[in-house]
Design a protein around this motif. Structure first.
Motif: not given
Length: 347
Positions: A120-145
């Motif tokens: 759980t400590d390892l996941l809590s340290a790494r999950l924000p980095y994955t969410v930090g690129i996945a969510v902005p990428a989805m927002v960019l997809v909607l704003l452009v596509a």
């Protein structure tokens, strides 16, 4: 004039039969939201159960012995056996599965074999980095596509600008077919190696700039996919009678397309967006490996190399649950926009 009977009296009028009561569909019985909630809750529970079983048995199929990796290449057989007993790998599979499920019920994903830290400590340290690129990428997809697909659909309605329709279809299809790891490598070659304007990997000295290339690598392909869907749906909506009538009102363009075109595209766009965001979580594993991104993707690759069962199980389980929750959230939003998607009947 009414005819009389043989007695000379007017016959009494027989009243008309009362009309049968009409059944009002969608007004009685359980609420569609109740049936929807129960169905989705059972589906989510079933997904979690399948994920737990799949992650547990899947990691056991990885070649090699985790005890050997933990003990080191120079360890003796006795040392390897001691490590295996310490990790609980000498127990039968049903016993290991029981311990794993019991830990999950208590919110414990176990301890990493190689790093001796709670998963759980390892996941809590790494999950924000994955969410930090996945969510902005989805927002960019909607704003452009969405605007891109709408604009091409409006400009090419009917038989107008056939060349634009062909160029858009060929270009978007070609770009969407490029694997994301190839796209990531191509972006690194252009912006990091040739132009030298962005870092090729995660950099602690310029963390904000490090997000640009991973987000673009995740978003470029989905932008083309969603734009193609929006362009096709735009063409369908433009031919509907209600939109022809609205066009006859001589409304401003922003109001015409924003009020009468965009809402009709929300259902298909949101459905596609939920699927794409779910796939982005899996694509992030590859993209993070290319950019050396310290997220869940790079973490699971390192865990597979070291045969770290708890970390692999934890990452796959978390990604699966997040994907299921995203799908549930999309279904709820679609139900709010269009109640017919709940499966109930409405007048």
């Amino acid at each position: 004039m009414t005819a009389t009977d043989r007695t000379g009296q007017l016959p009494q009028r027989v009243p008309d039969p009362a009309p049968a009561p009409r059944l009002r569909r969608g007004r009685s019985g359980p609420s569609p939201w109740l049936a929807f909630s129960l169905k989705r809750l059972l589906g989510l529970l079933g997904t979690v159960v399948v994920l737990v079983l799949v992650t547990f048995f899947m990691v056991r199929l990885i070649p090699g012995d985790p005890a050997v990796s933990v003990a080191g290449p120079d360890a003796s057989l006795q040392q390897i056996e001691d490590v295996r007993a310490q990790l609980g790998l000498n127990e039968a599979l049903p016993a290991q599965l029981g311990h794993y499920v019991a830990g999950l019920v208590q919110g414990d994903l176990g301890d990493s074999f190689s790093q001796s830290q709670p998963v759980t400590d390892l996941l809590s340290a790494r999950l924000p980095y994955t969410v930090g690129i996945a969510v902005p990428a989805m927002v960019l997809v909607l704003l452009v596509a969405v605007p891109l697909g709408m604009a091409v659909g409006v400009l090419t309605r009917g038989v107008r600008h056939r060349w634009l329709d062909r160029v858009f279809g060929f270009g978007s299809g070609l770009v969407s077919a490029v694997p994301q790891y190839v796209m990531a490598t191509f972006l690194v070659l252009i912006f990091a190696v040739t132009l030298a304007v962005l870092p090729p990997a995660y950099s602690r000295t310029s963390p904000a700039e490090s997000y640009v290339l991973p987000i673009l690598a995740l978003a470029v392909g989905p932008i083309c996919v969603v734009a193609r869907v929006v362009r096709r749906e735009t063409g369908v909506v433009l031919e509907n009678d209600y939109f022809r009538t609205a066009r006859g009102w001589r409304l401003p363009g922003w109001r015409l397309y924003g009020r009468y075109l965009l809402p009709s595209l929300l259902t298909s766009t949101l459905t596609m967006s939920g699927l794409i965001l779910t796939s982005m979580l899996g694509s992030a594993i590859v993209v993070e490996t290319v950019f050396g991104w310290p997220g869940l993707g790079l973490g699971i690759v390192q865990a597979i190399l070291t045969k770290d069962y708890p970390v692999i199980q934890g990452i796959i389980l978390v990604l699966g649950i997040v994907a299921a929750l995203i799908t549930l959230l999309v279904d709820v939003v679609l139900g709010l926009i269009d109640p017919r998607t709940l499966g109930g009947r409405h007048d």
